[in-house]
Structures are given as structure tokens and as C-alpha cells.
Design a protein around this motif. Structure first.
Motif, PDB file in Angstrom:
ATOM      1  N   ALA A 149       0.817  -1.214   0.000  1.00 13.05           N
ATOM      2  CA  ALA A 149       0.000   0.000   0.000  1.00 13.05           C
ATOM      3  C   ALA A 149       0.848   1.260   0.000  1.00 13.05           C
ATOM      4  CB  ALA A 149      -0.932  -0.003   1.205  1.00 13.05           C
ATOM      5  N   ASP A 150       2.066   1.193   0.569  1.00 11.10           N
ATOM      6  CA  ASP A 150       2.933   2.370   0.617  1.00 11.10           C
ATOM      7  C   ASP A 150       4.355   1.947   0.955  1.00 11.10           C
ATOM      8  OD1 ASP A 150       3.556   5.080   0.454  1.00 11.10           O
ATOM      9  OD2 ASP A 150       3.159   5.438   2.583  1.00 11.10           O
ATOM     10  N   ILE A 151       5.326   2.789   0.596  1.00 14.84           N
ATOM     11  CA  ILE A 151       6.721   2.575   0.974  1.00 14.84           C
ATOM     12  C   ILE A 151       7.302   3.898   1.448  1.00 14.84           C
ATOM     13  CG2 ILE A 151       7.197   0.602  -0.535  1.00 14.84           C
ATOM     14  CD1 ILE A 151       8.376   2.543  -2.575  1.00 14.84           C
ATOM     15  N   CYS A 152       8.321   3.817   2.332  1.00 14.71           N
ATOM     16  CA  CYS A 152       8.933   5.030   2.852  1.00 14.71           C
ATOM     17  C   CYS A 152      10.358   4.746   3.310  1.00 14.71           C
ATOM     18  CB  CYS A 152       8.110   5.588   4.020  1.00 14.71           C
ATOM     19  SG  CYS A 152       8.718   7.169   4.661  1.00 14.71           S
ATOM     20  N   PHE A 153      11.306   5.574   2.883  1.00 13.78           N
ATOM     21  CA  PHE A 153      12.694   5.465   3.322  1.00 13.78           C
ATOM     22  C   PHE A 153      12.868   6.121   4.692  1.00 13.78           C
ATOM     23  CE2 PHE A 153      13.702   4.894  -1.232  1.00 13.78           C
ATOM     24  CZ  PHE A 153      14.591   3.833  -1.154  1.00 13.78           C
ATOM     25  N   HIS A 154      13.728   5.521   5.501  1.00 13.92           N
ATOM     26  CA  HIS A 154      14.104   6.121   6.784  1.00 13.92           C
ATOM     27  C   HIS A 154      14.964   7.354   6.510  1.00 13.92           C
ATOM     28  CE1 HIS A 154      15.998   6.521  10.753  1.00 13.92           C
ATOM     29  NE2 HIS A 154      14.980   5.836  11.221  1.00 13.92           N
ATOM     30  N   PRO A 155      14.810   8.449   7.287  1.00 12.43           N
ATOM     31  CA  PRO A 155      15.551   9.687   6.992  1.00 12.43           C
ATOM     32  C   PRO A 155      17.044   9.637   7.311  1.00 12.43           C
ATOM     33  CG  PRO A 155      14.257   9.942   8.992  1.00 12.43           C
ATOM     34  CD  PRO A 155      13.868   8.626   8.397  1.00 12.43           C
ATOM     35  N   ASN A 156      17.480   8.688   8.160  1.00 11.65           N
ATOM     36  CA  ASN A 156      18.884   8.664   8.578  1.00 11.65           C
ATOM     37  C   ASN A 156      19.599   7.348   8.324  1.00 11.65           C
ATOM     38  OD1 ASN A 156      18.470  11.298   9.717  1.00 11.65           O
ATOM     39  ND2 ASN A 156      17.553  10.325  11.503  1.00 11.65           N
ATOM     40  N   ASP A 174      19.780   3.270   6.293  1.00 13.89           N
ATOM     41  CA  ASP A 174      19.454   2.563   5.049  1.00 13.89           C
ATOM     42  C   ASP A 174      18.366   1.528   5.314  1.00 13.89           C
ATOM     43  OD1 ASP A 174      21.342   4.083   3.775  1.00 13.89           O
ATOM     44  OD2 ASP A 174      22.908   2.571   3.873  1.00 13.89           O
ATOM     45  N   ILE A 175      17.185   2.045   5.638  1.00 12.26           N
ATOM     46  CA  ILE A 175      16.036   1.201   5.968  1.00 12.26           C
ATOM     47  C   ILE A 175      14.849   1.621   5.113  1.00 12.26           C
ATOM     48  CG2 ILE A 175      14.357   0.589   7.757  1.00 12.26           C
ATOM     49  CD1 ILE A 175      16.573   0.946   9.825  1.00 12.26           C
ATOM     50  N   LEU A 176      14.151   0.630   4.571  1.00 10.91           N
ATOM     51  CA  LEU A 176      12.929   0.882   3.807  1.00 10.91           C
ATOM     52  C   LEU A 176      11.752   0.249   4.536  1.00 10.91           C
ATOM     53  CD1 LEU A 176      11.655   1.987   1.129  1.00 10.91           C
ATOM     54  CD2 LEU A 176      11.888  -0.340   0.233  1.00 10.91           C
ATOM     55  N   ALA A 177      10.700   1.045   4.759  1.00 11.76           N
ATOM     56  CA  ALA A 177       9.472   0.541   5.383  1.00 11.76           C
ATOM     57  C   ALA A 177       8.443   0.242   4.300  1.00 11.76           C
ATOM     58  CB  ALA A 177       8.919   1.565   6.370  1.00 11.76           C
ATOM     59  N   ILE A 178       7.835  -0.935   4.395  1.00 12.52           N
ATOM     60  CA  ILE A 178       6.842  -1.381   3.407  1.00 12.52           C
ATOM     61  C   ILE A 178       5.525  -1.648   4.125  1.00 12.52           C
ATOM     62  CG2 ILE A 178       6.288  -3.109   1.658  1.00 12.52           C
ATOM     63  CD1 ILE A 178       9.354  -3.702   1.558  1.00 12.52           C
ATOM     64  N   ALA A 179       4.513  -0.827   3.837  1.00 13.00           N
ATOM     65  CA  ALA A 179       3.191  -1.005   4.437  1.00 13.00           C
ATOM     66  C   ALA A 179       2.333  -1.859   3.519  1.00 13.00           C
ATOM     67  CB  ALA A 179       2.531   0.346   4.672  1.00 13.00           C
ATOM     68  N   ASN A 180       1.619  -2.828   4.084  1.00 11.89           N
ATOM     69  CA  ASN A 180       0.849  -3.733   3.225  1.00 11.89           C
ATOM     70  C   ASN A 180      -0.636  -3.758   3.555  1.00 11.89           C
ATOM     71  OD1 ASN A 180       0.496  -5.499   5.419  1.00 11.89           O
ATOM     72  ND2 ASN A 180       2.284  -6.743   4.870  1.00 11.89           N
ATOM     73  N   ILE A 181      -1.349  -4.508   2.752  1.00 12.42           N
ATOM     74  CA  ILE A 181      -2.807  -4.514   2.802  1.00 12.42           C
ATOM     75  C   ILE A 181      -3.365  -5.251   4.021  1.00 12.42           C
ATOM     76  CG2 ILE A 181      -3.184  -6.635   1.473  1.00 12.42           C
ATOM     77  CD1 ILE A 181      -5.404  -5.088  -0.041  1.00 12.42           C
ATOM     78  N   CYS A 210      -2.751  -1.019   5.988  1.00  9.61           N
ATOM     79  CA  CYS A 210      -1.945   0.130   6.411  1.00  9.61           C
ATOM     80  C   CYS A 210      -1.683   0.965   5.158  1.00  9.61           C
ATOM     81  CB  CYS A 210      -0.637  -0.337   7.045  1.00  9.61           C
ATOM     82  SG  CYS A 210       0.394   1.018   7.621  1.00  9.61           S
ATOM     83  N   ARG A 211      -2.381   2.070   5.022  1.00  5.88           N
ATOM     84  CA  ARG A 211      -2.370   2.826   3.767  1.00  5.88           C
ATOM     85  C   ARG A 211      -1.212   3.818   3.654  1.00  5.88           C
ATOM     86  NH1 ARG A 211      -8.686   4.526   2.689  1.00  5.88           N
ATOM     87  NH2 ARG A 211      -9.362   2.590   1.679  1.00  5.88           N
ATOM     88  N   ASP A 212      -0.668   4.248   4.775  1.00  8.67           N
ATOM     89  CA  ASP A 212       0.420   5.236   4.728  1.00  8.67           C
ATOM     90  C   ASP A 212       1.394   4.980   5.869  1.00  8.67           C
ATOM     91  OD1 ASP A 212       2.023   7.426   4.153  1.00  8.67           O
ATOM     92  OD2 ASP A 212       0.326   8.770   3.824  1.00  8.67           O
ATOM     93  N   VAL A 213       2.687   5.081   5.560  1.00  7.54           N
ATOM     94  CA  VAL A 213       3.737   4.966   6.570  1.00  7.54           C
ATOM     95  C   VAL A 213       4.712   6.124   6.371  1.00  7.54           C
ATOM     96  CG1 VAL A 213       5.034   3.338   5.108  1.00  7.54           C
ATOM     97  CG2 VAL A 213       5.552   3.509   7.559  1.00  7.54           C
ATOM     98  N   GLU A 214       5.058   6.802   7.465  1.00  9.55           N
ATOM     99  CA  GLU A 214       5.978   7.937   7.429  1.00  9.55           C
ATOM    100  C   GLU A 214       6.886   7.867   8.659  1.00  9.55           C
ATOM    101  OE1 GLU A 214       6.001   9.995   4.890  1.00  9.55           O
ATOM    102  OE2 GLU A 214       4.108   9.393   3.952  1.00  9.55           O
ATOM    103  N   GLU A 225       2.521   1.957  -8.048  1.00 11.30           N
ATOM    104  CA  GLU A 225       1.611   2.542  -7.073  1.00 11.30           C
ATOM    105  C   GLU A 225       2.231   3.702  -6.297  1.00 11.30           C
ATOM    106  OE1 GLU A 225      -1.549   1.543  -6.976  1.00 11.30           O
ATOM    107  OE2 GLU A 225      -1.085   0.122  -8.574  1.00 11.30           O
ATOM    108  N   HIS A 226       3.477   3.519  -5.825  1.00 14.07           N
ATOM    109  CA  HIS A 226       4.127   4.548  -5.010  1.00 14.07           C
ATOM    110  C   HIS A 226       5.620   4.573  -5.282  1.00 14.07           C
ATOM    111  CE1 HIS A 226       0.579   5.378  -2.523  1.00 14.07           C
ATOM    112  NE2 HIS A 226       0.365   4.069  -2.534  1.00 14.07           N
ATOM    113  N   ILE A 227       6.239   5.734  -5.079  1.00 16.16           N
ATOM    114  CA  ILE A 227       7.690   5.861  -5.165  1.00 16.16           C
ATOM    115  C   ILE A 227       8.183   6.738  -4.027  1.00 16.16           C
ATOM    116  CG2 ILE A 227       7.969   5.461  -7.637  1.00 16.16           C
ATOM    117  CD1 ILE A 227       7.937   8.426  -8.097  1.00 16.16           C
ATOM    118  N   ASP A 228       9.461   6.566  -3.666  1.00 14.58           N
ATOM    119  CA  ASP A 228      10.075   7.409  -2.645  1.00 14.58           C
ATOM    120  C   ASP A 228      11.569   7.494  -2.931  1.00 14.58           C
ATOM    121  OD1 ASP A 228      10.106   9.065  -0.441  1.00 14.58           O
ATOM    122  OD2 ASP A 228      10.316   7.443   1.017  1.00 14.58           O
ATOM    123  N   ILE A 229      12.213   8.539  -2.418  1.00 13.27           N
ATOM    124  CA  ILE A 229      13.637   8.745  -2.628  1.00 13.27           C
ATOM    125  C   ILE A 229      14.358   8.606  -1.296  1.00 13.27           C
ATOM    126  CG2 ILE A 229      13.474  11.253  -2.362  1.00 13.27           C
ATOM    127  CD1 ILE A 229      15.596  11.480  -4.588  1.00 13.27           C
TER     128      ILE A 229
END
Length: 410
Positions: free
Chosen positions: A89-96, A98-105, A132-136, A343-347
Motif C-alpha cells: 500500500a505504501d513505501i517510505c525510506f528512513h531519513p537517517n 538505510d532502511i525501507l518501510a513497506i506497508a501492506n494490505i 496500512c495505507r500510509d507509513v511515514e 503505485e508509489h515511489i520514494d527517494i
């Protein structure tokens, strides 16, 4: 490619004085040394030509094979693909880190440590009862915020993976998106067009705004957190004054869904994407109507991220990630591809990698470091090049342009 018997016979006839039919027959079967050597010479030349042609074709095939091997032996410059079981449902990189969070249905968040060599599963955090529609992440990376279809909001400690704060019934409708505003504040938008602004230290919203008739697709603080801009499926942009904590204005209603928001040009421009493939550009503090628009693609844009002050990468329904230059309007090329809709992208935190997730549950990484030295694009442009640019594969792409692939063979 040797001459046939008929052509050989005709050659001998033209080189002989006029004779009877029998004489011609005798001559064609003669064992005279000069005639026999002539025939052998013709066959010899043609056999040599065939041999040379076969050798050239063989050499060309060898060069193609070498080019393919060379392409496959290039050192890995991005993390490998992550394949998960449940719809992402969403992906988000950690700000500090090298971790990627993946939220799923199913309501979980999967945490991966990524690197060029491999991706390591760190944890699966079971949070919500529905998608889980959004992770930040908070700006310091210590807290993970999640919003769900079950109408709840959760704040999770990243070090212990323990729940810090829980808003069980944060909305009366499924929550669609979440955005971090400041150190203690964040905002959420739901399927019914309601926007709530929160201080996580308080149990109820600081402000609740209902100006939209459809879901809130994205929320972004702009102009040094003075305003909160919210895009909606009803085709309008709603702006909230954060300094005075009140509704400010609503834009004209576009005949298409607004899907994602971002800022460029040092936050002097707000960009909104649409489900009809357009990018609407607003001047800062002039959110009533766009100042410019760019038809970036014919496919729906589900998400986009700015990667420089002039360039954004769009995630499209046709499975392509496209780089677009906004000032001036130019298609740059394809950053990457998926088999299904993106569906989603992040940097990531240092800008090296772009991550994208698709409808087939693939999460792919793309090395976009080459954009750091991207040359300034000229305003001069041949409109007939547009189609070619839209299909051009950039260095990050998993596919190679034919001309570049065979450049070593020229």
C-alpha cells in the motif's frame, strides 16, 4: 552463391565460334585444361566469398555475445528487488538509516535493511487490523507513523518496535493519507474528504476541515510550514493556514482527480499530478488556480517525487517511471519499469536511490545518482522528439537503448 550449370554452359557458348549443336555439346563436355580451370576458378572464388561471409557473420555473433556478457557483468549499483506476499500500500525510506518501510494490505509494516549486495529483513511489525495505507517517519527517524483503513493512527518507537501512541478512532471514515508537519504535529486525510491536524500529545485533533467531496489523496506542508496543501479525488486543492490554524482557500475544481503533491524551485512552486497524466504547477501562496500545466503522459500518475529543483520522477499506471523536466517542459526519459502499474515511489535519505512498488508486489530500486550532474536543458526543442524522449531509457533503467547497447560494435 556459385554459378549454376546453365550459366556455365552459356558462358562457354559465347566464347566459342559458331558451330553445330553437336559441336556445342562436345565443347561443353570437353576435358580441355583451360576450360576446366576456368570452371574451377569460378567455384573457387564463390566458395571463398561464402567462407568470408560466414566468417563475418560468425564474428558479428561473437561480438553480440560479448556485448551481452559485458552488460550482464556490470557491477551492481543498486539493491536487488524485494518481493513480498501481500499487496503493497505504501513505501517510505528512513531519513537517517538505510532502511525501507513497506506497508501492506493486511496492516503490517515490513522493515528492510538495503544495500547494493543484498536486502536484509529486519522486522515485521504487526499494527493494524486492516490495510496500512500510509507509513511515514518523524524527521529524526525515531518514530514511525502509520494510518489505516481501520480508521486508526499508530506511532511506533523505531528502536524498540513498541507502540508509543494509539488513536483508535481518529476518523469516522477509513484514513487515506498521513503527513508529518512539525516536531509534534501531523495531518491525516480520509476517504470522505475530512482533514485532521494533530498534536500527538493530545487525544483529539487541533483542527478538522471538511471542504472536499471525495478522498484526500495527499497532504504536504509548504512555505516553511505556513500552509498545508491537500489534494483530493474531487479535483480540487484545499489549503489550510497553519499559522492561524484555520481553513484558507479551495482551488477551482479540475475535471480530473488530483493524486499527489510536491514542491520544486526551492519551494516557490507547488506541483500536483492527476489521474489523466497532467502536472499542474501553482505559484506559492496562489493556490486558487494553477499558473502552468504539463501533459506529462497519457497514463494516470499515481505518485511522483522531486529529485532536483527542476526534475520530478512520475510513477505511472502503464508501469513506467518517467523523468520530467519542468522548467522548461521536457520529457527526459524512462527511469525504470515494472510489469504492472506503479503505485508509489520514494527517494532515499542521500538521494542515491529511488524505490518503487507495483501492483504485483515488487519493490524495485533505481540508482539515480547520475542526475546530480545532469546538464541544463535547452529551451530549444523539436516537438517531434517528444515521443522518442518518452521512450528513451536512462542509465537507471533495467532496459538498455538499442543504439547504446551496440555502440561498441560500430
Amino acid at each position: 552463391m556459385g554459378l549454376n550449370k546453365k550459366s556455365i554452359g552459356m558462358t562457354e557458348k559465347t566464347s566459342t565460334a559458331s558451330d553445330s549443336d553437336d559441336s556445342d555439346f562436345d565443347i561443353s563436355l570437353s576435358s580441355d585444361d583451360s576450360d576446366d580451370d576456368s570452371v574451377k576458378s569460378v567455384y573457387s572464388v564463390n566458395n571463398q566469398q561464402d567462407s568470408n561471409q560466414n566468417e563475418n557473420e560468425s564474428n558479428e555473433e561473437d561480438e553480440v555475445i560479448k556485448a551481452i556478457i559485458k552488460e550482464n557483468q556490470k557491477p551492481r549499483d543498486k539493491p536487488p528487488c524485494i518481493k513480498v506476499e501481500d499487496f503493497v500500500a505504501d513505501i517510505c525510506f528512513h531519513p537517517n538509516e538505510d532502511i525501507l518501510a513497506i506497508a501492506n494490505i493486511v496492516g503490517d509494516v515490513i522493515l528492510y535493511k538495503y544495500s547494493n549486495e543484498e536486502n536484509t529483513l529486519l522486522d515485521t511489525v504487526e499494527l493494524h487490523t486492516k490495510a496500512c495505507r500510509d507509513v511515514e517517519f518523524s524527521t529524526d527517524g525515531k518514530t514511525m507513523f502509520t494510518a489505516s483503513k481501520d480508521m486508526s493512527i499508530m506511532l511506533t518507537d523505531m528502536e524498540t518496535r513498541k507502540l508509543k501512541t494509539f488513536f483508535e478512532k481518529a476518523h469516522q471514515n477509513p484514513i487515506y493519507c498521513l503527513s508529518i508537519i512539525g516536531q509534534n504535529t501531523f495531518a491525516t486525510g480520509d476517504d470522505n474528504g475530512i482533514i485532521n491536524i494533530w498534536d500527538y500529545r493530545q487525544p483529539t485533533p487541533l483542527l478538522s476541515v471538511k471542504k472536499n467531496d471525495d478522498y484526500i489523496s495527499d497532504i504536504i506542508p509548504v512555505d516553511q510550514n505556513k500552509y498545508l496543501c491537500c489534494s483530493s479525488g474531487d479535483g480540487s486543492l484545499t489549503t489550510i493556514d497553519l499559522c492561524n490554524n484555520k481553513f484558507l482557500m479551495q482551488s477551482v475544481e479540475y475535471e480530473e482527480e488530483l493524486t499527489c503533491l510536491g514542491t520544486v524551485r526551492h519551494e516557490t512552486k507547488l506541483v500536483s499530478s492527476s489521474n489523466k497524466g497532467k502536472l499542474f504547477i501553482f505559484n506559492m501562496r496562489e493556490f486558487g488556480m494553477h499558473s502552468d500545466e504539463f501533459p506529462a503522459t497519457k497514463s494516470s500518475i499515481s505518485s511522483f517525487v522531486p529529485i532536483t529543483e527542476n526534475i520530478v520522477v512520475t510513477a505511472c499506471e502503464d508501469g513506467n517511471l518517467r523523468a520530467v523536466h519542468l522548467f522548461p517542459h521536457r520529457h527526459i526519459g524512462i527511469v525504470g519499469q515494472h510489469e504492472m502499474s506503479v503505485e508509489h515511489i520514494d527517494i532515499c535519505n542521500d538521494g542515491r536511490f529511488l524505490a518503487s512498488c507495483s501492483a504485483d508486489n515488487d519493490i524495485k530500486f533505481w540508482n539515480i545518482k547520475f542526475f546530480e550532474n545532469f546538464e541544463k536543458i535547452s529551451h530549444k526543442h523539436n516537438k517531434h522528439q517528444t515521443k522518442k524522449e518518452m521512450q528513451h531509457n536512462l542509465p537507471s533503467s533495467s532496459k538498455t537503448n538499442v543504439g547504446e547497447f551496440f555502440s561498441d560494435l560500430a
